[in-house]
Design a protein around this motif. Structure first.
Motif, PDB file in Angstrom:
ATOM      1  N   ASP A 100      36.636 -23.948  -5.166  1.00 51.05           N
ATOM      2  CA  ASP A 100      35.841 -24.173  -3.957  1.00 51.05           C
ATOM      3  C   ASP A 100      36.652 -23.840  -2.714  1.00 51.05           C
ATOM      4  OD1 ASP A 100      33.740 -25.022  -5.524  1.00 51.05           O
ATOM      5  OD2 ASP A 100      34.213 -27.153  -5.298  1.00 51.05           O
ATOM      6  N   PHE A 101      37.911 -24.230  -2.717  1.00 52.55           N
ATOM      7  CA  PHE A 101      38.791 -23.923  -1.597  1.00 52.55           C
ATOM      8  C   PHE A 101      38.956 -22.416  -1.431  1.00 52.55           C
ATOM      9  CE2 PHE A 101      43.425 -23.110  -0.631  1.00 52.55           C
ATOM     10  CZ  PHE A 101      43.279 -23.175   0.748  1.00 52.55           C
ATOM     11  N   GLU A 102      39.141 -21.718  -2.533  1.00 52.63           N
ATOM     12  CA  GLU A 102      39.315 -20.265  -2.464  1.00 52.63           C
ATOM     13  C   GLU A 102      38.041 -19.585  -1.961  1.00 52.63           C
ATOM     14  OE1 GLU A 102      41.782 -16.977  -5.074  1.00 52.63           O
ATOM     15  OE2 GLU A 102      41.017 -18.794  -6.042  1.00 52.63           O
ATOM     16  N   SER A 103      36.899 -20.105  -2.343  1.00 56.07           N
ATOM     17  CA  SER A 103      35.638 -19.561  -1.836  1.00 56.07           C
ATOM     18  C   SER A 103      35.532 -19.772  -0.330  1.00 56.07           C
ATOM     19  CB  SER A 103      34.452 -20.234  -2.542  1.00 56.07           C
ATOM     20  OG  SER A 103      34.432 -19.921  -3.920  1.00 56.07           O
ATOM     21  N   GLU A 104      35.994 -20.918   0.127  1.00 54.02           N
ATOM     22  CA  GLU A 104      35.973 -21.204   1.570  1.00 54.02           C
ATOM     23  C   GLU A 104      36.890 -20.247   2.323  1.00 54.02           C
ATOM     24  OE1 GLU A 104      34.316 -24.195   4.397  1.00 54.02           O
ATOM     25  OE2 GLU A 104      33.815 -23.430   2.409  1.00 54.02           O
ATOM     26  N   LEU A 105      38.028 -19.932   1.741  1.00 52.55           N
ATOM     27  CA  LEU A 105      38.946 -18.982   2.367  1.00 52.55           C
ATOM     28  C   LEU A 105      38.316 -17.609   2.537  1.00 52.55           C
ATOM     29  CD1 LEU A 105      42.351 -19.737   0.573  1.00 52.55           C
ATOM     30  CD2 LEU A 105      41.816 -20.156   2.987  1.00 52.55           C
ATOM     31  N   LYS A 106      37.390 -17.259   1.663  1.00 54.15           N
ATOM     32  CA  LYS A 106      36.760 -15.939   1.707  1.00 54.15           C
ATOM     33  C   LYS A 106      35.673 -15.856   2.763  1.00 54.15           C
ATOM     34  CE  LYS A 106      37.723 -14.981  -3.168  1.00 54.15           C
ATOM     35  NZ  LYS A 106      37.144 -14.799  -4.525  1.00 54.15           N
ATOM     36  N   ARG A 107      35.267 -16.984   3.321  1.00 57.58           N
ATOM     37  CA  ARG A 107      34.227 -16.981   4.346  1.00 57.58           C
ATOM     38  C   ARG A 107      34.788 -16.435   5.660  1.00 57.58           C
ATOM     39  NH1 ARG A 107      30.963 -22.571   4.519  1.00 57.58           N
ATOM     40  NH2 ARG A 107      29.932 -21.357   6.163  1.00 57.58           N
ATOM     41  N   GLU A 108      34.124 -15.441   6.205  1.00 55.69           N
ATOM     42  CA  GLU A 108      34.587 -14.801   7.431  1.00 55.69           C
ATOM     43  C   GLU A 108      34.391 -15.682   8.657  1.00 55.69           C
ATOM     44  OE1 GLU A 108      36.269 -12.013   7.616  1.00 55.69           O
ATOM     45  OE2 GLU A 108      36.153 -11.747   5.441  1.00 55.69           O
ATOM     46  N   ASP A 109      33.557 -16.728   8.530  1.00 55.65           N
ATOM     47  CA  ASP A 109      33.291 -17.604   9.660  1.00 55.65           C
ATOM     48  C   ASP A 109      34.551 -18.305  10.165  1.00 55.65           C
ATOM     49  OD1 ASP A 109      30.699 -16.985   9.154  1.00 55.65           O
ATOM     50  OD2 ASP A 109      30.189 -18.892   8.208  1.00 55.65           O
ATOM     51  N   PHE A 110      35.473 -18.593   9.248  1.00 57.19           N
ATOM     52  CA  PHE A 110      36.582 -19.482   9.573  1.00 57.19           C
ATOM     53  C   PHE A 110      37.893 -18.744   9.755  1.00 57.19           C
ATOM     54  CE2 PHE A 110      33.646 -22.147   6.973  1.00 57.19           C
ATOM     55  CZ  PHE A 110      33.234 -22.974   8.008  1.00 57.19           C
ATOM     56  N   LEU A 111      38.586 -19.101  10.847  1.00 63.55           N
ATOM     57  CA  LEU A 111      39.919 -18.565  11.078  1.00 63.55           C
ATOM     58  C   LEU A 111      40.952 -19.346  10.264  1.00 63.55           C
ATOM     59  CD1 LEU A 111      41.400 -16.417  12.769  1.00 63.55           C
ATOM     60  CD2 LEU A 111      41.746 -18.170  14.522  1.00 63.55           C
ATOM     61  N   TYR A 112      40.668 -20.642  10.041  1.00 65.56           N
ATOM     62  CA  TYR A 112      41.534 -21.507   9.236  1.00 65.56           C
ATOM     63  C   TYR A 112      40.671 -22.372   8.330  1.00 65.56           C
ATOM     64  CZ  TYR A 112      44.931 -20.395  12.911  1.00 65.56           C
ATOM     65  OH  TYR A 112      45.745 -19.741  13.807  1.00 65.56           O
ATOM     66  N   VAL A 113      41.251 -22.767   7.206  1.00 58.78           N
ATOM     67  CA  VAL A 113      40.599 -23.682   6.266  1.00 58.78           C
ATOM     68  C   VAL A 113      41.601 -24.766   5.897  1.00 58.78           C
ATOM     69  CG1 VAL A 113      39.536 -23.940   3.985  1.00 58.78           C
ATOM     70  CG2 VAL A 113      39.131 -21.851   5.322  1.00 58.78           C
ATOM     71  N   VAL A 114      41.186 -26.030   6.030  1.00 60.45           N
ATOM     72  CA  VAL A 114      42.057 -27.158   5.680  1.00 60.45           C
ATOM     73  C   VAL A 114      41.612 -27.727   4.340  1.00 60.45           C
ATOM     74  CG1 VAL A 114      43.038 -29.352   6.435  1.00 60.45           C
ATOM     75  CG2 VAL A 114      42.287 -27.679   8.140  1.00 60.45           C
ATOM     76  N   PRO A 115      42.356 -27.492   3.261  1.00 58.31           N
ATOM     77  CA  PRO A 115      41.970 -28.032   1.952  1.00 58.31           C
ATOM     78  C   PRO A 115      42.232 -29.534   1.884  1.00 58.31           C
ATOM     79  CG  PRO A 115      44.123 -27.004   1.791  1.00 58.31           C
ATOM     80  CD  PRO A 115      43.641 -26.756   3.202  1.00 58.31           C
ATOM     81  N   ASP A 116      41.671 -30.173   0.907  1.00 58.78           N
ATOM     82  CA  ASP A 116      42.011 -31.566   0.643  1.00 58.78           C
ATOM     83  C   ASP A 116      43.500 -31.650   0.303  1.00 58.78           C
ATOM     84  OD1 ASP A 116      40.611 -34.343  -0.016  1.00 58.78           O
ATOM     85  OD2 ASP A 116      42.176 -34.002  -1.509  1.00 58.78           O
ATOM     86  N   PHE A 117      44.133 -32.740   0.719  1.00 56.99           N
ATOM     87  CA  PHE A 117      45.581 -32.872   0.543  1.00 56.99           C
ATOM     88  C   PHE A 117      46.004 -32.856  -0.926  1.00 56.99           C
ATOM     89  CE2 PHE A 117      44.009 -37.122   0.090  1.00 56.99           C
ATOM     90  CZ  PHE A 117      44.921 -37.822  -0.689  1.00 56.99           C
ATOM     91  N   ARG A 118      45.055 -33.076  -1.831  1.00 52.62           N
ATOM     92  CA  ARG A 118      45.402 -33.082  -3.257  1.00 52.62           C
ATOM     93  C   ARG A 118      45.587 -31.679  -3.828  1.00 52.62           C
ATOM     94  NH1 ARG A 118      41.244 -38.020  -3.693  1.00 52.62           N
ATOM     95  NH2 ARG A 118      40.362 -36.698  -2.051  1.00 52.62           N
ATOM     96  N   LEU A 119      45.337 -30.680  -3.013  1.00 53.47           N
ATOM     97  CA  LEU A 119      45.628 -29.309  -3.428  1.00 53.47           C
ATOM     98  C   LEU A 119      46.969 -28.815  -2.897  1.00 53.47           C
ATOM     99  CD1 LEU A 119      42.170 -27.506  -2.994  1.00 53.47           C
ATOM    100  CD2 LEU A 119      43.127 -28.612  -5.024  1.00 53.47           C
TER     101      LEU A 119
END
Length: 328
Positions: free
Chosen positions: A175-194
């Motif tokens: 899910d985190f990697e999919s979020e990284l692929k979204r062009e909308d976001f300049l940064y993505v903050v994953p849950d700390f457990r990753l």
């Protein structure tokens, strides 16, 4: 940027844009004028927060009293990106017209504004910040959860960059990697457990690594299953719903935040981790939490993550002896 280069630095994203304005008003001059007191391998990339009782607010509720114009003037003077924390996860269409939040977005996205005797009119460029310069042109951003709000801000305030909030609780790496692929976001903050999933982190490409912003100092129980519910409770409070604050049911949760416990958290990222592991791997963005904590605790974060041990007392003295700041 090549992680082996001496120019590869840790870019900190600090808490309390509105909440700890008075602290930063004292700390930032020290940061500029006494550069030898601080680690040369780190910089302040942004400071985030929101005024108290913002409808679009999330993460924390009821904090932040500083004037928005004063806040922007301070950030512009020190070339630091200002981020609005608008991570409410429960927004509906009717909430998008909120006057206060729209006025904040309008102010933060403008090229020119006045605050007191401070006036600037500059082309916005996130990469044009310099620790030693004043009144540097910067780009401001919004930390966001709701896709509805993200689309609204992209349409109405396109100069504001977007940050995918940790309140999404992205604990699954896919899910985190999919979020990284979204062009909308300049940064993505994953849950700390990753934070320590090095087998997956190391194979991300450099563009994905540049977008990753690790939450370093979370104190929440590593096995917590209520984290999303806790954030949703804050969202409901900011929407004006009359309900009691969320009570943490996890072991140790009743004691509140303690940095000493956060350092024992399996997801904790300390300064040695940053220097010896994350920077060499190609990661450079690190978020420090703490908007709901006292200014004295925030100072401890600034000392630990940014200040050389032999100069920490000098920073403490400069802050503690300033009669304009009430540490709590």
């Amino acid at each position: 940027m090549n992680p082996s280069s001496p120019n590869f630095i840790a870019r900190y994203h600090l808490p309390g844009l509105f909440e700890f304005y008075e602290l930063y008003k004292i700390f930032l001059p020290l940061w500029r004028e006494h550069q030898d007191w601080f680690y040369p391998w780190c910089d302040i990339a942004s400071i985030y927060g929101s005024p108290a009782d913002c409808l679009w607010g999330g993460g924390r509720a009821g904090f932040g009293e500083a004037d928005a114009g004063d806040v922007l003037a301070l950030m512009r003077e020190y070339g630091i990106s200002a981020r609005l924390t608008f991570s409410n996860s429960l927004l509906r269409e009717e909430h998008l017209s909120d006057k206060k939040c729209n006025e904040l977005c309008r102010l933060f996205s403008t090229k020119s504004f006045s605050a007191g005797n401070f006036t600037t009119d500059s082309v916005l460029s996130e990469n044009d910040c310099d620790r030693t310069s004043t009144k540097a042109p910067i780009q401001n951003g919004v930390i966001i959860h709701s896709d509805l709000l993200a689309a609204y801000i992209r349409k109405n305030y396109p100069s504001l960059y977007l940050v995918s909030s940790t309140t999404k609780v992205l604990t699954d790496f896919d899910d985190f990697e999919s979020e990284l692929k979204r062009e909308d976001f300049l940064y993505v903050v994953p849950d700390f457990r990753l934070n320590k999933k090095f087998d997956r982190l190391t194979v991300l490409d450099q563009r994905q690594k540049d977008k990753t912003e690790f939450l370093c100092n979370e104190c929440c129980n590593f096995a917590c299953t209520d984290r999303k519910a806790c954030y949703e409770n804050v969202s409901r409070l900011n929407l004006g719903e009359d309900l009691p604050p969320h009570k943490c049911r996890q072991p140790g949760g009743e004691g509140g935040y303690k940095f000493s416990l956060a350092k024992k958290n399996p997801g904790f990222i300390g300064i040695e981790d940053i220097q010896k592991t994350y920077l060499p791997m190609g990661f450079s963005n690190f978020k420090i939490e703490g908007r709901g904590l006292g200014s004295a605790i925030i100072l401890e974060f600034l000392l630990y993550y940014m200040t050389k041990p032999e100069h920490q007392l000098e920073v403490r003295e400069a802050v503690y002896l300033d009669s304009m700041l009430d540490l709590f």
